[in-house]
Design a protein around this motif. Structure first.
Motif, PDB file in Angstrom:
ATOM      1  N   SER A  13       0.845  -1.179   0.000  1.00  0.00           N
ATOM      2  CA  SER A  13       0.000   0.000   0.000  1.00  0.00           C
ATOM      3  C   SER A  13       0.885   1.235   0.000  1.00  0.00           C
ATOM      4  O   SER A  13       2.060   1.165  -0.316  1.00  0.00           O
ATOM      5  CB  SER A  13      -0.926  -0.035   1.215  1.00  0.00           C
ATOM      6  N   ASP A  14       0.329   2.370   0.390  1.00  0.00           N
ATOM      7  CA  ASP A  14       1.074   3.618   0.320  1.00  0.00           C
ATOM      8  C   ASP A  14       2.009   3.841   1.500  1.00  0.00           C
ATOM      9  O   ASP A  14       2.957   4.602   1.404  1.00  0.00           O
ATOM     10  CB  ASP A  14       0.095   4.798   0.227  1.00  0.00           C
ATOM     11  N   GLY A  15       1.747   3.217   2.630  1.00  0.00           N
ATOM     12  CA  GLY A  15       2.591   3.389   3.806  1.00  0.00           C
ATOM     13  C   GLY A  15       3.781   2.445   3.787  1.00  0.00           C
ATOM     14  O   GLY A  15       4.011   1.716   2.833  1.00  0.00           O
ATOM     15  N   ILE A  16       4.539   2.447   4.867  1.00  0.00           N
ATOM     16  CA  ILE A  16       5.743   1.618   4.956  1.00  0.00           C
ATOM     17  C   ILE A  16       5.505   0.407   5.845  1.00  0.00           C
ATOM     18  O   ILE A  16       4.577   0.381   6.650  1.00  0.00           O
ATOM     19  CB  ILE A  16       6.946   2.424   5.495  1.00  0.00           C
ATOM     20  N   VAL A  17       6.352  -0.578   5.683  1.00  0.00           N
ATOM     21  CA  VAL A  17       6.344  -1.775   6.524  1.00  0.00           C
ATOM     22  C   VAL A  17       7.728  -1.892   7.134  1.00  0.00           C
ATOM     23  O   VAL A  17       8.731  -1.804   6.430  1.00  0.00           O
ATOM     24  CB  VAL A  17       6.010  -3.034   5.695  1.00  0.00           C
ATOM     25  N   ALA A  18       7.794  -2.044   8.454  1.00  0.00           N
ATOM     26  CA  ALA A  18       9.078  -2.195   9.135  1.00  0.00           C
ATOM     27  C   ALA A  18       8.870  -2.997  10.413  1.00  0.00           C
ATOM     28  O   ALA A  18       7.753  -3.110  10.916  1.00  0.00           O
ATOM     29  CB  ALA A  18       9.671  -0.828   9.459  1.00  0.00           C
TER      30      ALA A  18
ATOM     31  N   VAL B 254       9.937  11.004   4.426  1.00  0.00           N
ATOM     32  CA  VAL B 254      10.776  11.655   5.429  1.00  0.00           C
ATOM     33  C   VAL B 254      11.399  10.607   6.334  1.00  0.00           C
ATOM     34  O   VAL B 254      10.818   9.547   6.571  1.00  0.00           O
ATOM     35  CB  VAL B 254       9.989  12.681   6.281  1.00  0.00           C
ATOM     36  N   ASP B 255      12.578  10.933   6.839  1.00  0.00           N
ATOM     37  CA  ASP B 255      13.238  10.042   7.792  1.00  0.00           C
ATOM     38  C   ASP B 255      12.536  10.121   9.138  1.00  0.00           C
ATOM     39  O   ASP B 255      12.192  11.206   9.609  1.00  0.00           O
ATOM     40  CB  ASP B 255      14.710  10.422   7.963  1.00  0.00           C
ATOM     41  N   ALA B 256      12.345   8.979   9.738  1.00  0.00           N
ATOM     42  CA  ALA B 256      11.740   8.891  11.063  1.00  0.00           C
ATOM     43  C   ALA B 256      12.570   7.928  11.888  1.00  0.00           C
ATOM     44  O   ALA B 256      13.054   6.920  11.387  1.00  0.00           O
ATOM     45  CB  ALA B 256      10.310   8.396  10.962  1.00  0.00           C
ATOM     46  N   THR B 257      12.735   8.262  13.157  1.00  0.00           N
ATOM     47  CA  THR B 257      13.435   7.367  14.077  1.00  0.00           C
ATOM     48  C   THR B 257      12.383   6.635  14.899  1.00  0.00           C
ATOM     49  O   THR B 257      11.561   7.256  15.564  1.00  0.00           O
ATOM     50  CB  THR B 257      14.385   8.153  14.999  1.00  0.00           C
ATOM     51  N   VAL B 258      12.404   5.316  14.803  1.00  0.00           N
ATOM     52  CA  VAL B 258      11.462   4.482  15.552  1.00  0.00           C
ATOM     53  C   VAL B 258      12.246   3.819  16.666  1.00  0.00           C
ATOM     54  O   VAL B 258      13.278   3.192  16.428  1.00  0.00           O
ATOM     55  CB  VAL B 258      10.810   3.415  14.645  1.00  0.00           C
ATOM     56  N   GLU B 259      11.747   3.955  17.889  1.00  0.00           N
ATOM     57  CA  GLU B 259      12.412   3.351  19.039  1.00  0.00           C
ATOM     58  C   GLU B 259      11.427   2.464  19.789  1.00  0.00           C
ATOM     59  O   GLU B 259      10.295   2.873  20.071  1.00  0.00           O
ATOM     60  CB  GLU B 259      12.954   4.423  19.976  1.00  0.00           C
ATOM     61  N   VAL B 260      11.883   1.238  20.082  1.00  0.00           N
ATOM     62  CA  VAL B 260      11.066   0.265  20.816  1.00  0.00           C
ATOM     63  C   VAL B 260      11.961  -0.398  21.851  1.00  0.00           C
ATOM     64  O   VAL B 260      12.931  -1.069  21.495  1.00  0.00           O
ATOM     65  CB  VAL B 260      10.484  -0.811  19.867  1.00  0.00           C
ATOM     66  N   ASP B 261      11.655  -0.196  23.121  1.00  0.00           N
ATOM     67  CA  ASP B 261      12.399  -0.825  24.215  1.00  0.00           C
ATOM     68  C   ASP B 261      13.907  -0.698  24.040  1.00  0.00           C
ATOM     69  O   ASP B 261      14.646  -1.676  24.131  1.00  0.00           O
ATOM     70  CB  ASP B 261      12.005  -2.302  24.348  1.00  0.00           C
TER      71      ASP B 261
ATOM     72  N   SER C 269      16.570   1.083  18.300  1.00  0.00           N
ATOM     73  CA  SER C 269      16.223   2.214  17.451  1.00  0.00           C
ATOM     74  C   SER C 269      16.576   1.932  15.994  1.00  0.00           C
ATOM     75  O   SER C 269      17.578   1.283  15.708  1.00  0.00           O
ATOM     76  CB  SER C 269      16.979   3.449  17.949  1.00  0.00           C
ATOM     77  N   GLU C 270      15.742   2.433  15.091  1.00  0.00           N
ATOM     78  CA  GLU C 270      15.987   2.260  13.657  1.00  0.00           C
ATOM     79  C   GLU C 270      15.429   3.469  12.909  1.00  0.00           C
ATOM     80  O   GLU C 270      14.384   4.009  13.276  1.00  0.00           O
ATOM     81  CB  GLU C 270      15.305   0.981  13.166  1.00  0.00           C
ATOM     82  N   THR C 271      16.126   3.899  11.863  1.00  0.00           N
ATOM     83  CA  THR C 271      15.640   4.978  11.012  1.00  0.00           C
ATOM     84  C   THR C 271      14.914   4.367   9.819  1.00  0.00           C
ATOM     85  O   THR C 271      15.441   3.481   9.144  1.00  0.00           O
ATOM     86  CB  THR C 271      16.798   5.868  10.525  1.00  0.00           C
ATOM     87  N   VAL C 272      13.692   4.825   9.584  1.00  0.00           N
ATOM     88  CA  VAL C 272      12.886   4.344   8.464  1.00  0.00           C
ATOM     89  C   VAL C 272      12.371   5.557   7.693  1.00  0.00           C
ATOM     90  O   VAL C 272      12.318   6.665   8.212  1.00  0.00           O
ATOM     91  CB  VAL C 272      11.693   3.469   8.927  1.00  0.00           C
ATOM     92  N   GLY C 273      11.990   5.346   6.452  1.00  0.00           N
ATOM     93  CA  GLY C 273      11.367   6.399   5.661  1.00  0.00           C
ATOM     94  C   GLY C 273       9.856   6.269   5.752  1.00  0.00           C
ATOM     95  O   GLY C 273       9.310   5.189   5.559  1.00  0.00           O
ATOM     96  N   ILE C 274       9.185   7.380   6.069  1.00  0.00           N
ATOM     97  CA  ILE C 274       7.721   7.365   6.166  1.00  0.00           C
ATOM     98  C   ILE C 274       7.148   8.220   5.036  1.00  0.00           C
ATOM     99  O   ILE C 274       7.580   9.345   4.810  1.00  0.00           O
ATOM    100  CB  ILE C 274       7.238   7.875   7.537  1.00  0.00           C
ATOM    101  N   THR C 275       6.160   7.675   4.355  1.00  0.00           N
ATOM    102  CA  THR C 275       5.502   8.347   3.245  1.00  0.00           C
ATOM    103  C   THR C 275       4.599   9.463   3.748  1.00  0.00           C
ATOM    104  O   THR C 275       3.897   9.294   4.746  1.00  0.00           O
ATOM    105  CB  THR C 275       4.629   7.338   2.465  1.00  0.00           C
ATOM    106  N   ILE C 276       4.605  10.595   3.031  1.00  0.00           N
ATOM    107  CA  ILE C 276       3.686  11.695   3.335  1.00  0.00           C
ATOM    108  C   ILE C 276       2.609  11.699   2.250  1.00  0.00           C
ATOM    109  O   ILE C 276       2.913  11.760   1.057  1.00  0.00           O
ATOM    110  CB  ILE C 276       4.405  13.051   3.357  1.00  0.00           C
ATOM    111  N   LEU C 277       1.358  11.630   2.676  1.00  0.00           N
ATOM    112  CA  LEU C 277       0.211  11.620   1.775  1.00  0.00           C
ATOM    113  C   LEU C 277      -0.630  12.868   2.001  1.00  0.00           C
ATOM    114  O   LEU C 277      -0.469  13.549   3.012  1.00  0.00           O
ATOM    115  CB  LEU C 277      -0.645  10.375   2.028  1.00  0.00           C
ATOM    116  N   ASP C 278      -1.523  13.155   1.051  1.00  0.00           N
ATOM    117  CA  ASP C 278      -2.463  14.257   1.250  1.00  0.00           C
ATOM    118  C   ASP C 278      -3.865  13.772   0.898  1.00  0.00           C
ATOM    119  O   ASP C 278      -4.092  12.580   0.740  1.00  0.00           O
ATOM    120  CB  ASP C 278      -2.058  15.494   0.438  1.00  0.00           C
TER     121      ASP C 278
END
Length: 179
Positions: free
Chosen positions: A44-49, A127-134, A137-146
């Motif tokens: 789909s349009d979003g990301i999977v990580a 855009v780059d996003a930093t995802v942190e869980v417990d 940490s990992e940097t992922v790209g997140i899609t911007i939609l309108d």
């Protein structure tokens, strides 16, 4: 007689050679290219990580214009027997999500709505996003939609402006220069 036999053998060999070349030509692409059905991708349009024990599925930001307020959509899931604290940082804004143990948090649900002050980019960008869980940490790209696509209009912070997409659906009359 001997000449006729060798000529027939030569003909059979050339036919066999042409058949081998044709077979190689028909299968050659898979010999040097990766098989498309083995690739994993976001359908789909979003990301999977996956970060730590969290799964991010179809995560995207929905906004009305560049660097404007944006809302998260998608699903965060826990693969852990413990609740997860997931934080996503975009354009300097950290957003925290509490995901119940072995459950999913659907961000389109009004109870889980999270809006940030800036998407950090323009619709159509990643855009780059930093995802942190417990602590992981990992940097992922997140899609911007309108709100161009109808299925995202209800998630645009402040509402989608229909005037921005009217021109996409107009069709000229035959007398106005249409083909």
């Amino acid at each position: 007689m001997k000449f006729a036999a060798s000529q027939a053998t030569a003909r059979k060999a050339s036919v066999a050679g042409l058949a081998a070349v044709a077979l190689l030509g028909a299968t050659g692409c898979s010999a040097i290219n990766q098989q498309a059905t083995t690739l994993q991708y976001a359908p789909s349009d979003g990301i999977v990580a996956e970060v730590g024990d969290a799964e991010l599925r179809n995560i995207a930001l929905v906004t009305s214009e560049p660097d404007a307020e944006a809302r998260y959509i998608g699903t965060l899931s826990s693969n852990s027997g413990e609740p997860l604290e997931v934080s996503i940082t975009v354009a300097g804004t950290q957003t925290r999500f509490s995901v119940p143990a072995e459950e999913s948090l659907i961000l389109e649900d009004p109870a889980n709505e999270q809006v940030i002050p800036s998407s950090g980019g323009f619709p159509g960008a990643i855009v780059d996003a930093t995802v942190e869980v417990d602590g992981e940490s990992e940097t992922v790209g997140i899609t911007i939609l309108d709100g161009t696509l109808e299925e995202y209009r209800e998630f645009v912070p402040g509402g989608a402006d229909p005037a921005t997409v009217e021109h996409l659906y107009e069709t000229p009359a035959a007398g106005e220069g249409g083909h």
